[in-house]
Design an enzyme around this catalytic site. Structure first.
Site, PDB file in Angstrom:
ATOM      1  N   ARG A 186      44.518  35.853  39.608  1.00 51.04           N
ATOM      2  CA  ARG A 186      44.862  34.632  38.894  1.00 51.04           C
ATOM      3  C   ARG A 186      44.254  34.566  37.494  1.00 51.04           C
ATOM      4  O   ARG A 186      44.965  34.444  36.513  1.00 51.04           O
ATOM      5  CB  ARG A 186      44.272  33.479  39.701  1.00 51.04           C
ATOM      6  CG  ARG A 186      45.064  32.293  39.866  1.00 51.04           C
ATOM      7  CD  ARG A 186      44.479  31.548  41.048  1.00 51.04           C
ATOM      8  NE  ARG A 186      44.500  32.396  42.212  1.00 51.04           N
ATOM      9  CZ  ARG A 186      45.381  32.263  43.181  1.00 51.04           C
ATOM     10  NH1 ARG A 186      46.261  31.306  43.112  1.00 51.04           N
ATOM     11  NH2 ARG A 186      45.373  33.073  44.198  1.00 51.04           N
ATOM     12  N   THR A 187      42.940  34.648  37.413  1.00 46.85           N
ATOM     13  CA  THR A 187      42.271  34.451  36.130  1.00 46.85           C
ATOM     14  C   THR A 187      42.664  35.549  35.138  1.00 46.85           C
ATOM     15  O   THR A 187      43.001  35.274  33.991  1.00 46.85           O
ATOM     16  CB  THR A 187      40.747  34.419  36.321  1.00 46.85           C
ATOM     17  OG1 THR A 187      40.443  33.440  37.301  1.00 46.85           O
ATOM     18  CG2 THR A 187      40.041  34.079  35.036  1.00 46.85           C
ATOM     19  N   LYS A 211      30.739  55.246  35.858  1.00 49.22           N
ATOM     20  CA  LYS A 211      29.937  56.441  35.532  1.00 49.22           C
ATOM     21  C   LYS A 211      28.503  56.057  35.214  1.00 49.22           C
ATOM     22  O   LYS A 211      27.716  56.888  34.760  1.00 49.22           O
ATOM     23  CB  LYS A 211      30.533  57.162  34.323  1.00 49.22           C
ATOM     24  CG  LYS A 211      31.939  57.663  34.533  1.00 49.22           C
ATOM     25  CD  LYS A 211      32.444  58.320  33.253  1.00 49.22           C
ATOM     26  CE  LYS A 211      33.936  58.594  33.357  1.00 49.22           C
ATOM     27  NZ  LYS A 211      34.510  58.869  32.039  1.00 49.22           N
ATOM     28  N   ARG A 217      34.244  38.738  33.587  1.00 49.56           N
ATOM     29  CA  ARG A 217      33.901  38.241  34.916  1.00 49.56           C
ATOM     30  C   ARG A 217      32.892  39.222  35.498  1.00 49.56           C
ATOM     31  O   ARG A 217      33.098  40.438  35.454  1.00 49.56           O
ATOM     32  CB  ARG A 217      35.129  38.160  35.806  1.00 49.56           C
ATOM     33  CG  ARG A 217      34.754  37.985  37.271  1.00 49.56           C
ATOM     34  CD  ARG A 217      35.920  37.623  38.122  1.00 49.56           C
ATOM     35  NE  ARG A 217      36.368  36.268  37.842  1.00 49.56           N
ATOM     36  CZ  ARG A 217      37.271  35.641  38.580  1.00 49.56           C
ATOM     37  NH1 ARG A 217      37.825  36.227  39.617  1.00 49.56           N
ATOM     38  NH2 ARG A 217      37.631  34.419  38.283  1.00 49.56           N
ATOM     39  N   HIS A 226      32.346  28.785  36.120  1.00 49.85           N
ATOM     40  CA  HIS A 226      33.703  29.296  35.917  1.00 49.85           C
ATOM     41  C   HIS A 226      34.396  28.231  35.067  1.00 49.85           C
ATOM     42  O   HIS A 226      35.221  27.458  35.541  1.00 49.85           O
ATOM     43  CB  HIS A 226      34.396  29.472  37.274  1.00 49.85           C
ATOM     44  CG  HIS A 226      35.699  30.213  37.202  1.00 49.85           C
ATOM     45  ND1 HIS A 226      36.327  30.524  36.019  1.00 49.85           N
ATOM     46  CD2 HIS A 226      36.503  30.706  38.185  1.00 49.85           C
ATOM     47  CE1 HIS A 226      37.462  31.173  36.284  1.00 49.85           C
ATOM     48  NE2 HIS A 226      37.585  31.291  37.588  1.00 49.85           N
TER      49      HIS A 226
END
Lengths: 179, 310
Positions: B57-58, B85, B107, B135
């Site tokens: 969604r985001t 890595k 995020r 958020h």
């Protein structure tokens, strides 16, 4: 920077007479064909509404109206310090229609350039015409109006302030000077 | 006007800033209804979606928002980047800055990761969710949905129910709604209500209420916001079974009937149907869950415009 009043260009009555005359000219130029009046935010919006009322009185048919916010199409967004407030764009179907853009002051022509680009993203109009209450000169782009309320000579440091009662509480036009 | 480089959380936003974002978002909703859903506003700007946690969604919403404003949007997920890595977050950020990104949406599972980035980069940083902290874009799209349905953000009773412990959505929404003078009821099983949560808001403390009783939270509520049970963050057992959880903290139409007759039911998604919310409620007439998704695109367009437009 502050502004000082140079002179008053139009009184309330003169604004009404001029808008009515422009509406009549639009009607005549389009041979009575229905047009869509699109007001550019913000003062073009009440102008378009008033012209629509005049045209409705004369033809017994209400022309469609729309509002256009050109902020997202400006060419100077990265140059202005603070982003302008984005207003609403609400358009009827304008594909294949005769469209009249309505704005208060025609100056550099950049607002109209942005408006033309934006309109073209909504479809292909039969014609796009331009009605401006005041043409103050100093064009930076090859753009001219089809319908002009009044054409005046201005200096670069002057500001033409159109006041309309729907937004400002009075109808008047003032020419101010930056000091 | 937003006079900040980054959007890191709701806590440090003023009410005026929040209202400006919401007003701009309402203007932007119309752009998504145009025949050509694209305006040239952010042409030539680069937005990077840097996602260290999974998201549909985001990430998609930011990608669509950026593209509708004509920005170039690049998606980076941790599993396909040099992070796998062993590159540190700080080195990744400096690399992206050196590529002249204008905005990075991040995020991360660590609270504060966006704040660390913001100090190091010239690019604007948008917090797309950091750990259990904040958020902000979710709270703003929720506020957008609430304001459109209820006409206001003050004097509402909002019940936020479920996995409060792991929920950044609950925290950001609590900050936002208490700032505007709405009563927020946080509700969950005792194991899912973190100790000290009542100290979370510093001002307007009288607007924050805590309870373990779902019926008390829902009674006469204007808004019910259900939280997802975040199984992926649970490394121990917080409740005996999913069936028992649903019995005590699942939203059924029978329970929802205690709320006001014009209640709206929200969920930030993704939903666990049959865990925190019953299917007939999620798809029922009071649900505004899909309105939230639409508002999400407009709110993210507004934020990108306000941070990058000038």
């Amino acid at each position: 920077m502050s502004l000082k009043l140079n002179y008053q260009l139009m009184s309330s009555d003169e604004v009404t007479v001029t808008l009515n005359r422009m509406a009549d000219e639009i009607l005549k130029a389009n041979n009575g064909r229905p047009v869509v009046l699109i007001g550019i935010q913000r003062r073009g919006v009440p102008m378009a509404r008033r012209m629509a009322v005049r045209i409705a009185e004369k033809t017994q048919r209400e022309p469609q109206i729309g509002t256009l916010d050109i902020t997202l199409y400006r060419d100077d967004l990265t140059r202005v310090a603070l982003q302008p407030v984005v207003q609403k764009t609400e358009l009827p179907n304008i594909d294949d229609r005769d469209v009249v853009l309505v704005d208060d002051v025609l100056y550099t022509g950049r607002t109209i350039r942005a408006a033309l680009n934006e309109l073209c993203d909504f479809g292909r109009m039969r014609t796009i015409q331009l009605a401006a209450l005041i043409d103050r000169g100093h064009r930076e782009l090859p753009i001219e109006a089809n319908f002009i309320g009044k054409k005046i000579d201005t200096k670069d440091n002057e500001v033409v302030e159109v006041k309309l009662r729907e937004i400002d509480g009075e109808d008047a036009i003032y020419v101010m000077e930056k000091i | 006007m937003l006079k900040r480089k980054d959007l890191l959380g709701i806590q440090d936003l003023s009410r005026d800033e929040i209202l400006e974002i919401l007003d701009t978002a309402e203007s932007f909703q119309e752009v998504s209804t145009r025949p050509i859903k694209k305006v040239p506003t952010l042409r030539g700007k680069t937005v990077i979606n840097l996602f260290f946690e999974s998201s549909t969604r985001t990430r998609t919403s930011f990608e669509i928002a950026g593209k509708r404003l004509s920005a170039d949007v690049v998606n980076i997920s941790a599993s396909t980047s040099s992070v796998s890595k062993g590159e540190t977050l700080i080195d990744t950020a400096r690399t992206l800055d050196a590529m002249a990104a204008d905005c990075v949406v991040i995020r991360h599972s660590a609270s504060g990761a966006p704040h660390t980035l913001a100090r190091l980069t010239k690019a604007s940083i948008i917090n797309g969710g950091d750990g259990a902290h904040e958020h902000p874009t979710q709270a703003l799209l929720d506020a957008c949905t609430i304001r459109q349905r209820k006409g206001r953000l003050n004097d509402l009773k909002v019940a936020i129910i479920g996995d409060v412990a792991h929920s950044r959505v609950a925290r950001s929404n609590t900050h936002l709604l208490t700032k505007f003078g709405s009563h927020v009821w946080l509700c969950g099983a005792p194991t899912l209500m973190p100790a000290g949560i009542e100290k979370m808001v510093c001002e307007n403390v009288e607007y924050l209420h805590l309870t373990n009783s779902m019926d008390e939270a829902i009674q006469d509520a204007d808004v019910i916001m259900m939280l997802r049970v975040q199984f992926e963050r649970m490394n121990e057992s917080f409740f005996p079974s999913v069936r028992e959880y649903f019995r005590y903290f699942g939203l059924t139409s029978l329970r929802a009937a205690r709320a006001k007759p014009d209640v709206i039911i929200m969920h930030p998604g993704p939903m666990n149907r049959g865990v925190e919310i019953a299917t007939d409620v999620a798809d029922g007439p009071y649900s505004v869950i899909l309105d939230q998704v639409s508002a999400g695109v407009a709110v993210r367009m507004a934020i990108l415009y306000l941070l990058l437009g000038g």
